[in-house]
Design a protein around this motif. Structure first.
Motif, short mmCIF file in Angstrom:
data_model
loop_
_atom_site.label_atom_id
_atom_site.label_comp_id
_atom_site.label_asym_id
_atom_site.label_seq_id
_atom_site.Cartn_x
_atom_site.Cartn_y
_atom_site.Cartn_z
N GLY A 169 -25.66 4.78 -25.41
CA GLY A 169 -25.86 5.09 -26.81
C GLY A 169 -24.86 6.09 -27.36
N PHE A 170 -25.16 6.58 -28.57
CA PHE A 170 -24.27 7.44 -29.34
C PHE A 170 -22.88 6.82 -29.35
CE2 PHE A 170 -22.43 11.39 -31.00
CZ PHE A 170 -23.40 11.71 -31.92
N LEU A 171 -22.83 5.60 -29.88
CA LEU A 171 -21.66 4.74 -29.75
C LEU A 171 -20.49 5.24 -30.60
CD1 LEU A 171 -23.44 1.26 -29.89
CD2 LEU A 171 -23.04 2.75 -27.92
N HIS A 172 -19.28 5.05 -30.07
CA HIS A 172 -18.05 5.42 -30.77
C HIS A 172 -17.07 4.26 -30.69
CE1 HIS A 172 -16.44 6.06 -26.75
NE2 HIS A 172 -17.36 6.99 -26.50
N GLU A 173 -15.83 4.49 -31.11
CA GLU A 173 -14.86 3.39 -31.19
C GLU A 173 -14.53 2.79 -29.83
OE1 GLU A 173 -11.41 4.36 -33.50
OE2 GLU A 173 -12.61 5.33 -35.04
N GLY A 174 -14.67 3.60 -28.77
CA GLY A 174 -14.48 3.05 -27.44
C GLY A 174 -15.51 1.98 -27.13
N HIS A 175 -16.79 2.28 -27.41
CA HIS A 175 -17.84 1.27 -27.24
C HIS A 175 -17.59 0.08 -28.15
CE1 HIS A 175 -20.07 5.10 -26.17
NE2 HIS A 175 -20.27 4.36 -25.10
N ALA A 176 -17.17 0.36 -29.38
CA ALA A 176 -16.93 -0.73 -30.34
C ALA A 176 -15.88 -1.71 -29.81
CB ALA A 176 -16.49 -0.15 -31.68
N SER A 177 -14.86 -1.18 -29.13
CA SER A 177 -13.82 -2.07 -28.58
C SER A 177 -14.40 -3.00 -27.51
CB SER A 177 -12.67 -1.25 -28.01
OG SER A 177 -13.04 -0.57 -26.83
N LEU A 178 -15.37 -2.49 -26.73
CA LEU A 178 -16.01 -3.32 -25.72
C LEU A 178 -16.85 -4.42 -26.38
CD1 LEU A 178 -17.34 -0.59 -23.23
CD2 LEU A 178 -15.11 -1.70 -23.25
N ILE A 179 -17.59 -4.02 -27.42
CA ILE A 179 -18.45 -4.99 -28.11
C ILE A 179 -17.60 -6.08 -28.78
CG2 ILE A 179 -20.15 -5.28 -29.96
CD1 ILE A 179 -21.01 -2.34 -29.37
N LYS A 180 -16.48 -5.68 -29.38
CA LYS A 180 -15.59 -6.66 -30.01
C LYS A 180 -15.05 -7.65 -28.99
CE LYS A 180 -14.04 -3.54 -33.71
NZ LYS A 180 -12.90 -2.70 -34.19
N ARG B 202 -8.36 6.06 -27.79
CA ARG B 202 -8.07 7.47 -28.04
C ARG B 202 -8.11 7.81 -29.54
NH1 ARG B 202 -6.16 9.94 -23.53
NH2 ARG B 202 -5.60 8.55 -21.79
N GLU B 203 -8.36 9.08 -29.81
CA GLU B 203 -8.21 9.59 -31.17
C GLU B 203 -6.72 9.56 -31.53
OE1 GLU B 203 -10.77 10.36 -32.93
OE2 GLU B 203 -12.40 10.97 -31.56
N GLU B 204 -6.39 9.76 -32.80
CA GLU B 204 -5.00 9.73 -33.23
C GLU B 204 -4.16 10.78 -32.51
OE1 GLU B 204 -4.41 9.88 -37.41
OE2 GLU B 204 -5.65 8.10 -37.82
N ASP B 205 -4.79 11.92 -32.16
CA ASP B 205 -4.04 12.98 -31.48
C ASP B 205 -4.03 12.82 -29.96
OD1 ASP B 205 -6.64 13.68 -30.85
OD2 ASP B 205 -6.64 15.56 -31.98
N GLY B 206 -4.63 11.76 -29.44
CA GLY B 206 -4.55 11.45 -28.02
C GLY B 206 -5.81 11.69 -27.21
N LEU B 207 -6.76 12.44 -27.73
CA LEU B 207 -7.99 12.72 -26.97
C LEU B 207 -8.77 11.44 -26.74
CD1 LEU B 207 -9.82 14.97 -25.74
CD2 LEU B 207 -11.03 15.00 -27.94
N ALA B 208 -9.15 11.21 -25.48
CA ALA B 208 -9.94 10.02 -25.17
C ALA B 208 -11.31 10.09 -25.84
CB ALA B 208 -10.11 9.90 -23.66
N LYS B 209 -11.73 8.99 -26.43
CA LYS B 209 -13.04 8.94 -27.09
C LYS B 209 -14.15 9.16 -26.07
CE LYS B 209 -11.96 7.26 -31.36
NZ LYS B 209 -12.49 7.72 -32.65
N SER B 210 -15.11 9.99 -26.42
CA SER B 210 -16.24 10.26 -25.54
C SER B 210 -17.41 10.75 -26.38
CB SER B 210 -15.87 11.33 -24.51
OG SER B 210 -17.02 11.77 -23.80
N SER B 211 -18.62 10.36 -25.99
CA SER B 211 -19.81 10.87 -26.67
C SER B 211 -19.91 12.39 -26.54
CB SER B 211 -21.07 10.22 -26.08
OG SER B 211 -21.04 8.82 -26.25
#
Length: 279
Positions: free
Chosen positions: A31-42, A176-185
């Motif tokens: 849960g607490f989904l972000h763009e990383g999860h969204a890429s998996l769902i897509k 990743r975010e635009e500045d490079g940080l890996a997406k994470s809940s």
């Protein structure tokens, strides 16, 4: 889109779709989904007739001093995102429906004694157990996992092979975010100052990638990455390691495919990042 709360309800839906000859894709999440999860769902939506997203904060993969109760949750937001991406079902069970015997676990010990497994000794046992349960409940044709959790992905691949699950495991790139940080809940735990400090992880990844591509030795790569992280006052290294991509054991010479992975505390928040290098 449907929301199911019980194992039986979910199984009944899946059985109906299977009888119709439809392929099933599963995206396991906490849960607490972000763009990383969204890429998996897509990706799952592109490759399957039916998309099932599990939304379950799994208690068995948290240690006694870890953040189970504080782990972020927002099921309404998760549901809206899943529906917008074309998911067919969100499986959102209670722990009591997922766990009956507290001593019944699945463990793939051969890949879990390094990296995150060293400091989180029960973590992968909990992961393997809940993923096995999800595989048995949803019976997917394919299941999708992010490469940010590279050790987890390797362990799940081995579990599928060892336990004869008839499932294709699909690994998807780090988002990743635009500045490079890996997406994470867990990025939501970071203060503004900590968020800036956390960029030392992606800077270390980039430096490591550049060095290994130029033929640097393993220890040279790791030393440089550690120097970058240690230069950040708010960062505390859990590990920075280079391991064989298949068996997760440390390597000194880059002569086959490797994984370079790290876990770093920024304040009280533990973040992970990695990159792979193929020979």
């Amino acid at each position: 889109m449907q929301v199911t709360k019980t194992v039986k309800e979910t199984r009944d839906l899946i059985k109906n779709w299977k009888r119709e000859g439809k392929t099933i894709g599963l995206v396991p999440t906490m849960g607490f989904l972000h763009e990383g999860h969204a890429s998996l769902i897509k990706r799952c939506r592109e490759e399957n007739d039916i998309v099932v997203v599990s939304d379950f904060v799994n208690p068995t993969q948290f240690g006694p001093t870890e953040d189970l109760e504080a782990y972020p949750r927002d099921f309404k937001r998760d549901s809206e995102l899943c529906e917008s991406l074309g998911a067919d079902v969100i499986f959102h069970p209670e722990p009591k429906d997922m766990y009956h015997d507290p001593h019944a676990f699945v463990s793939i010990d051969t890949l879990s004694d390094t990296l995150c497994g060293k400091t989180r000794p029960i973590h992968f046992k909990g992961v393997c157990t809940v993923v096995s349960k999800l595989f048995n409940i949803v019976t997917p044709d394919r299941a999708y996992f992010g490469q940010k959790d590279a050790q987890q992905l390797a362990i799940i691949r081995k579990m599928v092979q060892d336990l004869n699950f008839d499932i294709q495991i699909v690994g998807c790139p780090i988002i990743r975010e635009e500045d490079g940080l890996a997406k994470s809940s867990r990025n939501t735990y970071l203060s503004e100052e900590e968020r800036k400090a956390a960029l030392c992880l992606s800077r270390a990844v980039k430096a490591g990638q550049n060095m290994i591509c130029k033929g640097s030795k393993a220890e040279e790569v790791l030393t440089k990455m550690r120097e970058i992280i240690e230069a950040e006052p708010l960062a505390k290294i859990d590990y920075v390691s280079m391991v064989d991509a298949l068996d997760m054991q440390s390597v000194e010479i880059v002569e086959k495919d490797v994984l370079v992975a790290m876990a770093v505390y920024i304040g009280k928040t533990r973040l992970i990042d990695n990159f792979s290098y193929e020979v």
